[in-house]
Each structure stands twice: as structure tokens, then as C-alpha cells.
Enzyme design. Structure first.
Site, PDB file in Angstrom:
ATOM      1  N   CYS B 232      37.565  37.797  43.386  1.00 44.54           N
ATOM      2  CA  CYS B 232      37.602  37.334  42.047  1.00 44.54           C
ATOM      3  C   CYS B 232      36.816  38.585  41.356  1.00 44.54           C
ATOM      4  CB  CYS B 232      36.756  35.915  41.739  1.00 44.54           C
ATOM      5  SG  CYS B 232      34.949  36.103  42.424  1.00 44.54           S
ATOM      6  N   ARG B 237      33.295  33.030  42.763  1.00 49.08           N
ATOM      7  CA  ARG B 237      34.341  32.146  42.862  1.00 49.08           C
ATOM      8  C   ARG B 237      35.126  32.283  44.049  1.00 49.08           C
ATOM      9  NH1 ARG B 237      36.983  33.410  36.915  1.00 49.08           N
ATOM     10  NH2 ARG B 237      35.943  35.489  37.170  1.00 49.08           N
TER      11      ARG B 237
END
Lengths: 100, 281
Positions: B232, B237
Site C-alpha cells: 500500500c 493497509r
């Protein structure tokens, strides 16, 4: 390295050059009072998730979006509400979201 | 969802007072824990506790051992992680605990957000835990990818970019709750599929069903028989997506590229794709 973390209420504008940003901000309320606990989600026009912040104790939130139309969803314990907004470069779009 | 790695609020409530269960809130914003937290939970800061103070890297094995010893975490404790931001940083910490070989790690479904939205109890009292002598293992590098691994994977293995479509395309340089920085280029690693982390989560932050999760990846044309690297912007994430693939769906050979776009998008001479399509090798 800065984090991807969401700051409660959104990042302060104090050190931000707003002329380069498309800011969406506002206040979430319930029964006329600011929501003290809640989350605000920024979605694109196809409802794809883009970002989320917890509201501040005063119900405030802020996003730095791209120019264009966005959907905004507020979640608080026991309720939710959604609205749409158009962000413009160099401007601040202010929202008041009331959750019934 | 039935999976040992993922626990729900009922499981948490039944184990909050267990002597060998350590609930840990992991947020970038330590004010959240200081304000209130789940009863008996301690806190870890993803940056000041888990990142080297000088170099861009994790704390080393000895530093991790010292940290967990001081926090009162023992090797045979059940570590239950939860946090804000839909468990981004808690999933990152989960992956981090696995990296250093902790045996029993769980993630609270929905994290702090679902707990708050469900109106469950949060307290301000900070528990004290007796110091331990924690012993970490060497990093399990099968779940951590580096830039050389990513470059080798272009066009041959799965690269999964879990950022939002606008970040993937290069239209945004950071998540939209942050100011848009212009120091790096925008775009994605060529041939990476864009499967945003958020597709795996319900509105309250809990994970979707296993059938729905599987369909997300199959629907995007990802051949899970190949090795997969998730990335990410800074790796948290993608730790969430790593958790989905590796821990919930049981897919082997999934790693998290924690350097992610802040590293790749600053490298000299590497290929970059812009726009909504994956691009070519």
C-alpha cells in the site's frame, strides 16, 4: 515517513496550504448536539471507500480529497446518515450532517 | 466467521480477565488509548514502539524482546490485537508479531470502531503487568517482501496494490484524510492488481464472510496459486489484506511489502504505471 493513520477530527489546517487542497470538512450531530463518538467515511461516486476519520469530541471531521463529487457517510452508535458534496481545488466544502 | 486468528466481541468479553491473555490496542494516535480503551488492554504505538528510531526499518529482535518484556507480554500469552482505522495498525501489529514468531496472536473483528459503534464498555484505567523475559524468534522473512522481491514479481507473480483506486491511478498521493503531498510520484507497480483493502471490510470495520473474501480476489483475476505480494503506502493497509489472504483464506506464499509506495515511488530507475490499468512488465 508519515503515517496513514487517521487523526481524530481530521488533520489540522494550521500548517496546510489550502490553495493546493480540496478540503471537505464538517460536523456530525444528533438531536442538535455534536456527536462525540462516530466515524465519517469518504466514498467516491461509485461508493468505493476512499478514507475515514473518527469525529472529534465536537463532532468534527476533515478530508483532503481530489476535486469532484463525493459521497460522505457518518456512522454513530445506533445510526448513520449520508450526503453528497462537490470538492473544489483551493476551497473548503463545509457540511453539517444530522443523524436521526 | 470461524477462525482462530479472528475473534469477536463475545470471545473478547469472555477472556478480558484471563491472566494469559494480553489485549493490546495499536494506534498511531496514542491519544485514543489514553482517552479510553478496552478493559485490561495495554497499548503499543506502531511507530515509536515498533519502528527503529533512526533507520527506516523495524526494531530488531533484541529491541522487540525488550519492548514486550517491559510491557509484560510472555511468550505463551494469547495476544489479542485491536485498534482504530478499521484495524489497519492492529493488523500490521498482528503481522509484526507473526514476523517475530509469537505463537498465539488474535485480531478482534472490527477493532475499536465496531466496539465503539456497538456501545461496548471502554475504560480509562491503565493496567499494570509484571515484567517478563520475552524471547523473540528471528524474523520470518517468508511473510515480508523487500524491493528486490517486488521487482522480480513484476509480470511473473501476483502484486496486489490495496490502496484506493485514486491512489493506484496516481490521482491521489495519500489517503484522503491526509494532505496531498507532492514529494513522490504517483502511480503503481506495473502489473499490480488494484484490490483496495476496504473491499474486505464491512462498514463497521468487521471482515466480510470467507465466501465474499474469496470472491473478491477471484473476481479480480488473481491466481492465488502463485506467490502474492501485497503493498500500500507504508505497509499497514496491506497488512490488513495479508491477514485476509494468509490468515483467513489460508493462502500460502503471501508476503507484505512494508516499504510499499513510499519506498517504491521514490526509487530511481524502476518501472511505474499510471492510470486505472495494471500496465505491462
Amino acid at each position: 515517513m508519515s503515517s496513514c493513520g487517521a487523526v481524530v477530527g481530521g488533520v489540522s489546517l494550521d500548517l496546510v496550504d489550502v490553495s493546493t487542497q480540496s478540503v471537505i470538512q464538517g460536523v456530525v450531530s444528533k438531536a442538535g448536539a455534536p456527536a462525540k463518538v462516530g466515524y465519517v467515511r469518504l466514498l467516491d461516486t461509485s461508493d468505493e471507500f476512499v478514507a475515514e476519520v473518527p469525529v472529534s469530541p465536537q463532532g468534527e471531521f476533515r478530508f483532503f480529497a481530489a476535486p469532484g463529487k463525493w459521497n460522505v457517510v457518518a456512522l454513530i452508535p445506533g445510526g448513520s446518515a449520508r450526503t453528497t458534496v462537490e470538492a473544489h481545488l483551493g476551497k473548503i466544502a463545509d457540511l453539517e450532517i444530522s443523524v436521526s | 466467521m470461524s477462525n482462530q486468528a479472528l475473534i469477536d466481541a463475545e470471545w473478547a468479553l469472555a477472556h478480558l480477565d484471563d491472566a494469559n491473555a494480553v489485549f493490546i490496542e495499536v494506534d498511531e494516535d496514542t491519544d485514543a488509548y489514553a482517552g479510553n480503551h478496552i478493559r485490561n488492554a495495554i497499548a503499543l504505538n506502531w511507530k515509536t514502539d515498533l519502528q527503529d528510531p533512526v533507520r527506516r526499518d523495524f526494531v530488531n529482535k533484541e529491541q522487540f524482546e525488550a519492548l514486550l518484556s517491559a510491557k509484560g507480554v510472555a511468550n505463551d500469552d494469547t495476544v489479542v490485537l485491536y485498534g482504530g482505522n478499521n484495524n489497519w495498525f492492529a493488523a500490521y501489529a498482528y503481522w509484526y508479531f507473526k514476523l517475530y514468531g509469537h505463537g498465539d496472536v488474535r485480531l478482534l473483528d472490527g477493532g475499536r470502531k465496531k466496539w465503539e459503534l456497538d456501545g461496548r464498555e471502554l475504560v480509562s484505567e491503565v493496567p499494570s503487568r509484571a515484567e517478563t523475559k520475552y524471547v523473540a524468534k528471528d524474523q520470518d522473512l517468508s511473510i515480508r517482501a523487500f524491493r528486490e522481491d517486488v521487482l522480480r514479481a513484476i509480470g511473473t507473480q501476483n502484486l496486489v496494490d490495496v490502496r484506493s483506486p485514486d491512489e493506484y491511478a496516481g490521482r491521489l498521493l495519500a489517503p484522503a484524510h491526509l494532505p496531498q503531498e507532492a514529494a513522490r510520484i504517483g502511480g503503481h507497480i506495473p502489473t499490480a492488481a488494484n484490490i483496495p483493502w476496504s473491499k474486505a471490510a464491512n462498514e463497521d470495520g468487521s471482515f466480510k464472510s470467507l465466501a465474499e473474501l474469496k470472491a473478491i480476489y477471484e473476481g479480480a483475476g488473481v491466481d492465488l496459486g502463485k506467490d502474492t505480494i501485497a503493498y500500500c503506502r507504508i505497509g499497514e493497509r496491506s497488512a490488513h489484506s495479508w491477514f485476509v489472504l494468509h490468515e483467513l483464506l489460508g493462502v500460502k506464499n503471501v508476503s507484505n511489502y512494508d516499504g510499499s509506495w513510499t519506498e517504491y515511488g521514490s526509487l530511481v530507475g524502476v518501472p511505474v504505471a499510471v492510470g486505472d490499468e495494471p500496465g505491462t512488465a
